[in-house]
Scaffold this motif. Structure first.
Motif, mmCIF file in Angstrom:
data_model
loop_
_atom_site.group_PDB
_atom_site.id
_atom_site.type_symbol
_atom_site.label_atom_id
_atom_site.label_comp_id
_atom_site.label_asym_id
_atom_site.label_seq_id
_atom_site.Cartn_x
_atom_site.Cartn_y
_atom_site.Cartn_z
ATOM 1 N N GLU A 98 53.721 83.006 25.847
ATOM 2 C CA GLU A 98 52.627 83.858 25.379
ATOM 3 C C GLU A 98 51.619 84.115 26.493
ATOM 4 O O GLU A 98 51.133 85.239 26.657
ATOM 5 C CB GLU A 98 51.945 83.208 24.171
ATOM 6 C CG GLU A 98 52.788 83.248 22.901
ATOM 7 C CD GLU A 98 52.099 82.535 21.748
ATOM 8 O OE1 GLU A 98 51.076 81.851 22.002
ATOM 9 O OE2 GLU A 98 52.574 82.668 20.608
ATOM 10 N N LEU A 110 53.213 86.528 28.897
ATOM 11 C CA LEU A 110 53.232 87.873 28.332
ATOM 12 C C LEU A 110 51.861 88.517 28.402
ATOM 13 O O LEU A 110 51.735 89.716 28.696
ATOM 14 C CB LEU A 110 53.727 87.828 26.884
ATOM 15 C CG LEU A 110 55.226 87.585 26.689
ATOM 16 C CD1 LEU A 110 55.549 87.403 25.203
ATOM 17 C CD2 LEU A 110 56.025 88.747 27.261
ATOM 18 N N ARG A 111 50.806 87.726 28.127
ATOM 19 C CA ARG A 111 49.444 88.266 28.235
ATOM 20 C C ARG A 111 49.149 88.699 29.667
ATOM 21 O O ARG A 111 48.571 89.764 29.903
ATOM 22 C CB ARG A 111 48.432 87.215 27.765
ATOM 23 C CG ARG A 111 48.334 87.075 26.257
ATOM 24 C CD ARG A 111 47.083 86.309 25.866
ATOM 25 N NE ARG A 111 47.097 84.946 26.401
ATOM 26 C CZ ARG A 111 47.589 83.895 25.755
ATOM 27 N NH1 ARG A 111 48.138 84.061 24.551
ATOM 28 N NH2 ARG A 111 47.551 82.689 26.293
ATOM 29 N N GLN A 112 49.584 87.842 30.633
ATOM 30 C CA GLN A 112 49.363 88.178 32.035
ATOM 31 C C GLN A 112 50.150 89.425 32.436
ATOM 32 O O GLN A 112 49.620 90.304 33.119
ATOM 33 C CB GLN A 112 49.762 86.997 32.922
ATOM 34 C CG GLN A 112 49.516 87.246 34.414
ATOM 35 C CD GLN A 112 49.917 86.055 35.258
ATOM 36 O OE1 GLN A 112 50.309 85.025 34.739
ATOM 37 N NE2 GLN A 112 49.821 86.207 36.568
ATOM 38 N N GLN A 113 51.418 89.506 31.991
ATOM 39 C CA GLN A 113 52.227 90.672 32.311
ATOM 40 C C GLN A 113 51.651 91.935 31.673
ATOM 41 O O GLN A 113 51.674 93.012 32.276
ATOM 42 C CB GLN A 113 53.665 90.449 31.841
ATOM 43 C CG GLN A 113 54.421 89.397 32.645
ATOM 44 C CD GLN A 113 55.781 89.086 32.044
ATOM 45 O OE1 GLN A 113 56.173 89.658 31.029
ATOM 46 N NE2 GLN A 113 56.510 88.181 32.675
ATOM 47 N N LYS A 114 51.119 91.789 30.465
ATOM 48 C CA LYS A 114 50.506 92.929 29.802
ATOM 49 C C LYS A 114 49.294 93.411 30.586
ATOM 50 O O LYS A 114 49.115 94.625 30.799
ATOM 51 C CB LYS A 114 50.095 92.542 28.372
ATOM 52 C CG LYS A 114 49.445 93.689 27.600
ATOM 53 C CD LYS A 114 48.975 93.242 26.224
ATOM 54 C CE LYS A 114 48.268 94.367 25.506
ATOM 55 N NZ LYS A 114 47.745 93.943 24.185
ATOM 56 N N GLU A 115 48.469 92.463 31.042
ATOM 57 C CA GLU A 115 47.293 92.839 31.828
ATOM 58 C C GLU A 115 47.700 93.497 33.146
ATOM 59 O O GLU A 115 47.094 94.492 33.568
ATOM 60 C CB GLU A 115 46.430 91.599 32.100
ATOM 61 C CG GLU A 115 45.773 91.028 30.858
ATOM 62 C CD GLU A 115 45.077 89.704 31.128
ATOM 63 O OE1 GLU A 115 45.148 89.237 32.294
ATOM 64 O OE2 GLU A 115 44.491 89.143 30.187
ATOM 65 N N GLU A 116 48.753 92.945 33.788
ATOM 66 C CA GLU A 116 49.216 93.537 35.040
ATOM 67 C C GLU A 116 49.791 94.923 34.815
ATOM 68 O O GLU A 116 49.590 95.829 35.639
ATOM 69 C CB GLU A 116 50.272 92.624 35.689
ATOM 70 C CG GLU A 116 49.714 91.304 36.208
ATOM 71 C CD GLU A 116 50.805 90.374 36.707
ATOM 72 O OE1 GLU A 116 52.004 90.703 36.499
ATOM 73 O OE2 GLU A 116 50.466 89.327 37.303
ATOM 74 N N LEU A 117 50.521 95.098 33.701
ATOM 75 C CA LEU A 117 51.087 96.406 33.388
ATOM 76 C C LEU A 117 49.991 97.422 33.098
ATOM 77 O O LEU A 117 50.062 98.576 33.551
ATOM 78 C CB LEU A 117 52.028 96.287 32.189
ATOM 79 C CG LEU A 117 52.762 97.563 31.758
ATOM 80 C CD1 LEU A 117 53.633 98.077 32.896
ATOM 81 C CD2 LEU A 117 53.605 97.307 30.517
ATOM 82 N N GLU A 118 48.974 96.989 32.344
ATOM 83 C CA GLU A 118 47.851 97.889 32.067
ATOM 84 C C GLU A 118 47.122 98.266 33.350
ATOM 85 O O GLU A 118 46.732 99.419 33.538
ATOM 86 C CB GLU A 118 46.887 97.224 31.075
ATOM 87 C CG GLU A 118 47.454 97.090 29.672
ATOM 88 C CD GLU A 118 46.540 96.309 28.752
ATOM 89 O OE1 GLU A 118 45.577 95.675 29.282
ATOM 90 O OE2 GLU A 118 46.763 96.306 27.531
ATOM 91 N N ASN A 166 49.307 100.717 35.186
ATOM 92 C CA ASN A 166 49.214 102.035 34.552
ATOM 93 C C ASN A 166 47.905 102.721 34.903
ATOM 94 O O ASN A 166 47.878 103.940 35.118
ATOM 95 C CB ASN A 166 49.351 101.909 33.035
ATOM 96 C CG ASN A 166 50.794 101.705 32.604
ATOM 97 O OD1 ASN A 166 51.710 102.162 33.282
ATOM 98 N ND2 ASN A 166 50.999 101.020 31.490
#
Length: 479
Positions: A50, A53-61, A64
Motif C-alpha cells: 500500500e 502504491l501510494r508512492q507510485q501514484k504520487e510519482e505518476l501524478e 503526468n
C-alpha cells in the motif's frame, strides 16, 4: 506477541480465559494459542504494498503534471515562432514594404525558423537519448576551437543584452592566461599577440563539444539580465602527482575543466537537484519570463557523460547567479603539452570546419535532378541551386525521376525520402540497379525531414552517398 526462534520471528495470537470457583476465586486459566505468523507477514506485506502504491501514484501524478506542463510549453514554443513567420509572410504577400521593413521581416522569419529548427533538434536528441541511439564520432580534438565557435555563435545574443561575455584560458603550470572579451575581435586573439594557446586534447566529437558549450552559454545568456556578466573559463587540472622520470606514463589524472558562470537569476535550492532532468523547468507556468523546452541541460549532461566526463551545477540561490562546471578527461599530460606549445598554430587537430572560401557560383554547369513531392521544397531547391550556377530541374515522383535520367542526364540527384507511391529508398535502389550508362552510378543525396540516426543509416544502405536533414541552408546544400 512474537518471539525470534531458530526459524525467524514467529507471531502467536493468544487468548486467556479464567475459570472461577463458586466463591468467585480464580481456579484455573484456560489458554488458547495459535500461530498467526503467515497472517502477520501477509498483513505487513500488504502495508508495504500500500505504501509503495501510494508512492507510485504520487510519482505518476507528478510525471503526468510534468508531461502536461511540457506539452503546454511545447505548444507555446512551437506556435510562437509560427505566429511571427506566418504573420510576416502574409504582410509580404499583401503589400510592398520599404527596404527597412522588408529587411526586418526577412530577419524575423529567418530567426524564428532557426528557433523552430533548434527546438526540433533538441527533441530529436532527447529521443535518441531515451532510446540509447545518440552516438558520437570521436577523434582527438582540441577543446579550445569548439569553445570559441560556441562563443562566436552566441556573441550577437550577448551584445543584444549588453552582456559582457568573457573567455579565459587558465593553463596553470604553463604560465599562460588568455582573456578574450566581447570587445576583442570576435573572440580570437589579436594578430600581434605573442600568447601561445595550449592544446586541450580530448577524445571527442567536436560538433557535440560545441553543442555542450553552446547550450550552457545559451542558458546563461537567457537568464542573465541586461548589462550582466557571463564568464567562460577553461582550465587544465591535474589530480595526483608523480616523478616525471618514472617509467609510468599515466601518472596524472588530467582533465579539462570548463566553467560557465553568470550573474543571472540563479537557481532555487529546491530545484537544483533536478536541473539536469529532461522536461523539467524551474518555472513552467504561463507567466514565466523565459522560453525554452527545458531540454538543453539534460542534453548537456548526456553528451558530457558520453565523453567520459561530468557536469555539475552550483548556485547560492535565486538572483545570485549560477555556475556550471564540465570536466572532460584529457589525452595528454601537461608536461608533454608544454613541449608542444610552440607548435599549436601548425599542428592542431581538426575540430569544427572553417568557413570555406567558395566561388560565387560553386555549382557552375552542374546538372542536378531534384525529386520532391512538396511544391514549396522543389521551388526553393531549384532557386537555390540555380543561384549557385547549377542547371536544375525538378520532378514530383520516383517514376518521373527514372524517366528524366535518360533525357536530362543529371550529374547529381537530390531526392526526398517520404513520397507517395514510391519513397526515396525505392527510387535509389532502382537507380543503382541500372547500368552505368543509364545513370546507375549517379551521386545521390537524400534530403529529407526524416532526420534520425536510423534514417541516415537507411539512406546510406539504400544507395545514397549523403544524408541531409531538412531544413537545409543553401550554402550547406552547395557544399
Amino acid at each position: 506477541f512474537d518471539f525470534a526462534g531458530s526459524k525467524g520471528r514467529i507471531y502467536y495470537q493468544t487468548r486467556i480465559v479464567p475459570e472461577f470457583t463458586q466463591n468467585g476465586t480464580i481456579q484455573s486459566l484456560l489458554t488458547i494459542g495459535r500461530d498467526v505468523t503467515n497472517y502477520k507477514l501477509a498483513e505487513q506485506a500488504l502495508q508495504i504494498n500500500e505504501a509503495q502504491l501510494r508512492q507510485q501514484k504520487e510519482e505518476l501524478e507528478q510525471a503526468n503534471r510534468i508531461k502536461d506542463e511540457f506539452l503546454a510549453v511545447l505548444s507555446h514554443e512551437l506556435r510562437s515562432p509560427l505566429n511571427a513567420i506566418l504573420g510576416w509572410a502574409k504582410i509580404l504577400r499583401s503589400r510592398t514594404l520599404d527596404p527597412t521593413s522588408l529587411s526586418r521581416a526577412l530577419e524575423t522569419i529567418e530567426r524564428n525558423a532557426k528557433l523552430q529548427t533548434q527546438l526540433i533538434e533538441d527533441l530529436l536528441d532527447v529521443s535518441r537519448i531515451i532510446s540509447g541511439k545518440l552516438t558520437l564520432r570521436p577523434y582527438p580534438t582540441n577543446v579550445i576551437p569548439a569553445i570559441e565557435a560556441a562563443i562566436d555563435t552566441m556573441r550577437l545574443a550577448a551584445q543584444a543584452k549588453s552582456i559582457d561575455l568573457q573567455f579565459t584560458i587558465l593553463n596553470s603550470g604553463l604560465a599562460t592566461e588568455d582573456k578574450i572579451t566581447s570587445a576583442q575581435r570576435e573572440f580570437s586573439l589579436p594578430p600581434q599577440s605573442t600568447i601561445q594557446k595550449p592544446k586541450f586534447l580530448v577524445l571527442g566529437d567536436p560538433n557535440r563539444l560545441q553543442q555542450i558549450v553552446w547550450n550552457l552559454l545559451s542558458n546563461a545568456i537567457k537568464f542573465t539580465p541586461q548589462g550582466g556578466l557571463v564568464e567562460v573559463n577553461l582550465e587544465w587540472v591535474d589530480e595526483g602527482a608523480g616523478d616525471s622520470g618514472s617509467s609510468t606514463e599515466n601518472v596524472f589524472a588530467s582533465y579539462a575543466k570548463i566553467t560557465v558562470k553568470d550573474t543571472g537569476m540563479g537557481i532555487n535550492p529546491e530545484f537544483l537537484p533536478y536541473v539536469f532532468d529532461s522536461f523539467r523547468q524551474a518555472d513552467g507556468s504561463t507567466t514565466r519570463k523565459h522560453g525554452g523546452l527545458g531540454l538543453g541541460l539534460a542534453i548537456v549532461r548526456h553528451l558530457v557523460e558520453l565523453h567520459g566526463g561530468t557536469v555539475s551545477a552550483h548556485s547560492s540561490g535565486e538572483k545570485q547567479g549560477a555556475t556550471f562546471t564540465v570536466q572532460l578527461p584529457l589525452l595528454e599530460k601537461k608536461d608533454k603539452q608544454k613541449e608542444k606549445g610552440k607548435d599549436v598554430g601548425k599542428n592542431s587537430f581538426p575540430s569544427l570546419p572553417a568557413q570555406l572560401n567558395t566561388p560565387s557560383s560553386p555549382l557552375e554547369g552542374v546538372r542536378v535532378l531534384v525529386v520532391d513531392d512538396d511544391a514549396d521544397s522543389r521551388d526553393f531547391l531549384i532557386f537555390a541551386l540555380e543561384d549557385f550556377g547549377a542547371i536544375a530541374t525538378a520532378v514530383t515522383c520516383a517514376s518521373s525521376a527514372l524517366e528524366m535520367l535518360t533525357t536530362f542526364q543529371p550529374d547529381v540527384l537530390i531526392s526526398d525520402i517520404g513520397m507517395p507511391e514510391q519513397d526515396g529508398y525505392s527510387l535509389i535502389r532502382q537507380i543503382r540497379a541500372l547500368p552505368r550508362e543509364q545513370g546507375g552510378h549517379i551521386p545521390a543525396i537524400a534530403l529529407t525531414a526524416y532526420a534520425g540516426d536510423k534514417d541516415r543509416s537507411l539512406a546510406l544502405q539504400a544507395g545514397f552517398q549523403r544524408h541531409l536533414s531538412k531544413p537545409v541552408m543553401p550554402d550547406h546544400l552547395a557544399n
